[in-house]
Each structure stands twice: as structure tokens, then as C-alpha cells.
Design a protein around this motif. Structure first.
Motif, PDB file in Angstrom:
ATOM      1  N   ALA A 145      74.918  60.509  17.294  1.00  0.00           N
ATOM      2  CA  ALA A 145      76.254  59.905  17.223  1.00  0.00           C
ATOM      3  C   ALA A 145      77.304  60.957  16.877  1.00  0.00           C
ATOM      4  CB  ALA A 145      76.267  58.775  16.199  1.00  0.00           C
ATOM      5  N   LEU A 146      76.976  61.866  15.958  1.00  0.00           N
ATOM      6  CA  LEU A 146      77.920  62.905  15.562  1.00  0.00           C
ATOM      7  C   LEU A 146      78.253  63.816  16.742  1.00  0.00           C
ATOM      8  CD1 LEU A 146      79.513  64.423  13.347  1.00  0.00           C
ATOM      9  CD2 LEU A 146      77.438  65.728  12.910  1.00  0.00           C
ATOM     10  N   MET A 147      77.234  64.298  17.436  1.00  0.00           N
ATOM     11  CA  MET A 147      77.465  65.218  18.553  1.00  0.00           C
ATOM     12  C   MET A 147      78.083  64.523  19.761  1.00  0.00           C
ATOM     13  SD  MET A 147      76.791  68.224  17.679  1.00  0.00           S
ATOM     14  CE  MET A 147      75.836  69.260  16.610  1.00  0.00           C
ATOM     15  N   SER A 148      77.963  63.192  19.826  1.00  0.00           N
ATOM     16  CA  SER A 148      78.526  62.430  20.944  1.00  0.00           C
ATOM     17  C   SER A 148      79.931  61.922  20.652  1.00  0.00           C
ATOM     18  CB  SER A 148      77.629  61.226  21.262  1.00  0.00           C
ATOM     19  OG  SER A 148      76.325  61.647  21.556  1.00  0.00           O
ATOM     20  N   SER A 149      80.437  62.167  19.435  1.00  0.00           N
ATOM     21  CA  SER A 149      81.755  61.640  19.078  1.00  0.00           C
ATOM     22  C   SER A 149      82.834  62.258  19.970  1.00  0.00           C
ATOM     23  CB  SER A 149      82.056  61.893  17.601  1.00  0.00           C
ATOM     24  OG  SER A 149      82.116  63.268  17.326  1.00  0.00           O
ATOM     25  N   ALA A 150      83.893  61.499  20.166  1.00  0.00           N
ATOM     26  CA  ALA A 150      84.948  61.901  21.105  1.00  0.00           C
ATOM     27  C   ALA A 150      85.579  63.234  20.743  1.00  0.00           C
ATOM     28  CB  ALA A 150      86.004  60.803  21.173  1.00  0.00           C
ATOM     29  N   ASP A 151      85.768  63.517  19.429  1.00  0.00           N
ATOM     30  CA  ASP A 151      86.433  64.762  19.048  1.00  0.00           C
ATOM     31  C   ASP A 151      85.581  65.987  19.352  1.00  0.00           C
ATOM     32  OD1 ASP A 151      84.665  64.160  16.951  1.00  0.00           O
ATOM     33  OD2 ASP A 151      85.846  65.321  15.532  1.00  0.00           O
ATOM     34  N   MET A 152      84.276  65.800  19.509  1.00  0.00           N
ATOM     35  CA  MET A 152      83.411  66.922  19.879  1.00  0.00           C
ATOM     36  C   MET A 152      83.612  67.288  21.346  1.00  0.00           C
ATOM     37  SD  MET A 152      81.674  67.998  17.369  1.00  0.00           S
ATOM     38  CE  MET A 152      80.175  67.963  16.465  1.00  0.00           C
ATOM     39  N   GLY A 153      83.782  66.292  22.204  1.00  0.00           N
ATOM     40  CA  GLY A 153      83.983  66.557  23.623  1.00  0.00           C
ATOM     41  C   GLY A 153      82.784  67.186  24.297  1.00  0.00           C
ATOM     42  N   LEU A 154      81.583  67.010  23.716  1.00  0.00           N
ATOM     43  CA  LEU A 154      80.400  67.679  24.244  1.00  0.00           C
ATOM     44  C   LEU A 154      79.590  66.800  25.184  1.00  0.00           C
ATOM     45  CD1 LEU A 154      79.039  69.349  21.005  1.00  0.00           C
ATOM     46  CD2 LEU A 154      80.188  70.458  22.906  1.00  0.00           C
ATOM     47  N   ILE A 155      79.497  65.525  24.835  1.00  0.00           N
ATOM     48  CA  ILE A 155      78.564  64.651  25.524  1.00  0.00           C
ATOM     49  C   ILE A 155      79.284  63.371  25.886  1.00  0.00           C
ATOM     50  CG2 ILE A 155      76.422  63.307  25.249  1.00  0.00           C
ATOM     51  CD1 ILE A 155      75.741  65.678  23.175  1.00  0.00           C
ATOM     52  N   ASP A 156      79.162  62.955  27.117  1.00  0.00           N
ATOM     53  CA  ASP A 156      79.773  61.722  27.566  1.00  0.00           C
ATOM     54  C   ASP A 156      79.124  60.552  26.833  1.00  0.00           C
ATOM     55  OD1 ASP A 156      80.922  59.640  28.893  1.00  0.00           O
ATOM     56  OD2 ASP A 156      80.063  60.110  30.857  1.00  0.00           O
ATOM     57  N   ALA A 157      79.909  59.802  26.081  1.00  0.00           N
ATOM     58  CA  ALA A 157      79.372  58.698  25.276  1.00  0.00           C
ATOM     59  C   ALA A 157      78.767  57.593  26.131  1.00  0.00           C
ATOM     60  CB  ALA A 157      80.473  58.131  24.371  1.00  0.00           C
ATOM     61  N   ALA A 158      79.150  57.524  27.402  1.00  0.00           N
ATOM     62  CA  ALA A 158      78.652  56.448  28.282  1.00  0.00           C
ATOM     63  C   ALA A 158      77.240  56.714  28.790  1.00  0.00           C
ATOM     64  CB  ALA A 158      79.605  56.272  29.461  1.00  0.00           C
ATOM     65  N   ARG A 159      76.712  57.910  28.575  1.00  0.00           N
ATOM     66  CA  ARG A 159      75.374  58.252  29.083  1.00  0.00           C
ATOM     67  C   ARG A 159      74.303  57.411  28.497  1.00  0.00           C
ATOM     68  NH1 ARG A 159      74.294  64.588  29.523  1.00  0.00           N
ATOM     69  NH2 ARG A 159      73.571  64.365  31.613  1.00  0.00           N
TER      70      ARG A 159
END
Length: 159
Positions: A145-159
Motif C-alpha cells: 500500500a505504501l509503495m502504491s500510494s499516489a504520491d509515490m507515482g511508482l505503481i498503478d493502483a488499479a493493477r
């Protein structure tokens, strides 16, 4: 963000424990791919301060996040104990800089208490619970959840 707390129920399992400042944290060992010594990454222009840059890991370009800066630690000192935990989060490889790695700890559900509600520098929505073994207290983090958060911009949350 407090509405997300219900989905992160504390559950037992194996946790990799690491230090950020004076606190000890734990993340699900199944997300950990490897642990590497810290090497200064290649900086990316206009990235947030906690985004240290990228490294080439056997042909894969891996973004490196300094968890100490992301989670609001007072200082982020780089020394011989500083390591990068290489994580596999939703199929994406990400590096997380921490002060040091301690060990792997088995916690059962009874050893994990819900995280208290508090106003702190750490976004509590990523804390799944507090694990206790003897005198040790572990702050358990939902690293996905931390790495997928929007402010990280790393991982598309919809995946």
C-alpha cells in the motif's frame, strides 16, 4: 485515508525487521526479493526528496525510495549499515533504503495489536499493527500500500 484502515487487518506471518531511526519496523517477507548494500543511485530531475533515484539491478532499472525520508525520520544518514531492501510490489521491482536490517521474525495473530489512532508524522494508513515479542515492538507496515500510494507515482493502483 483513514477509511482504508479496515482493509489492512493484522495477520500473522514472517516479517523482515529493519530500523528507521530509533524505531523497528516489519514488512511481509514475501514482498522481499533481496537485500543489498547501499549504492548512491542516479538522481532523477524534479523527483520528490524521498525518491533517491534509480539503480541498474542486473539489467532492470529500479526506483529507489528512502523510507526514512518518506516516513518522516529526523535524519537520513548513509553509513556502512545502510541497506536497500529490494521489493517486488505488484510485479514492479522497487528499492527501499533503511538504516539497517535486523532479522526475520515469525509473528502469530495474537502477537499483533491494532495500530493506535494518532496524529503523527507517519501516515498511519500504512501501519497494519504493532507486533510485540518480549520487550520488542515492531511497527508493521503494509509495504504494498505504501509503495502504491499516489504520491509515490511508482505503481498503478488499479493493477
Amino acid at each position: 485515508m483513514a477509511g482504508n484502515r479496515a482493509m489492512a487487518e493484522p495477520r500473522g506471518g514472517e516479517f523482515l525487521t529493519f530500523r528507521l531511526g530509533q524505531e523497528e519496523y516489519g514488512i511481509d517477507i514475501l514482498r522481499v526479493q533481496e537485500i543489498r548494500s547501499y549504492e548512491p543511485p542516479t538522481r532523477i530531475a524534479n523527483a520528490p526528496a524521498f525518491m533517491k533515484g534509480v539503480v541498474n539491478l542486473r539489467g532492470v532499472i529500479v526506483p529507489v525510495v528512502d523510507l526514512r525520508l518518506k516516513l518522516g525520520c529526523d535524519t537520513a544518514e548513509y553509513n556502512s549499515f545502510t541497506v536497500v531492501i529490494v521489493l517486488n510490489v505488484r510485479g514492479r521491482i522497487v528499492g527501499a533504503v533503511v538504516d539497517s536490517v535486523s532479522d526475520v521474525m515469525q509473528l502469530n495473530t495474537e502477537q499483533i495489536r491494532p495500530a493506535p489512532e494518532m496524529n503523527s508524522t507517519v501516515d498511519a494508513s500504512f501501519i497494519t499493527g504493532i507486533g510485540g515479542v518480549g520487550e520488542r515492538m515492531l511497527i508493521l507496515i503494509d509495504i504494498e500500500a505504501l509503495m502504491s500510494s499516489a504520491d509515490m507515482g511508482l505503481i498503478d493502483a488499479a493493477r
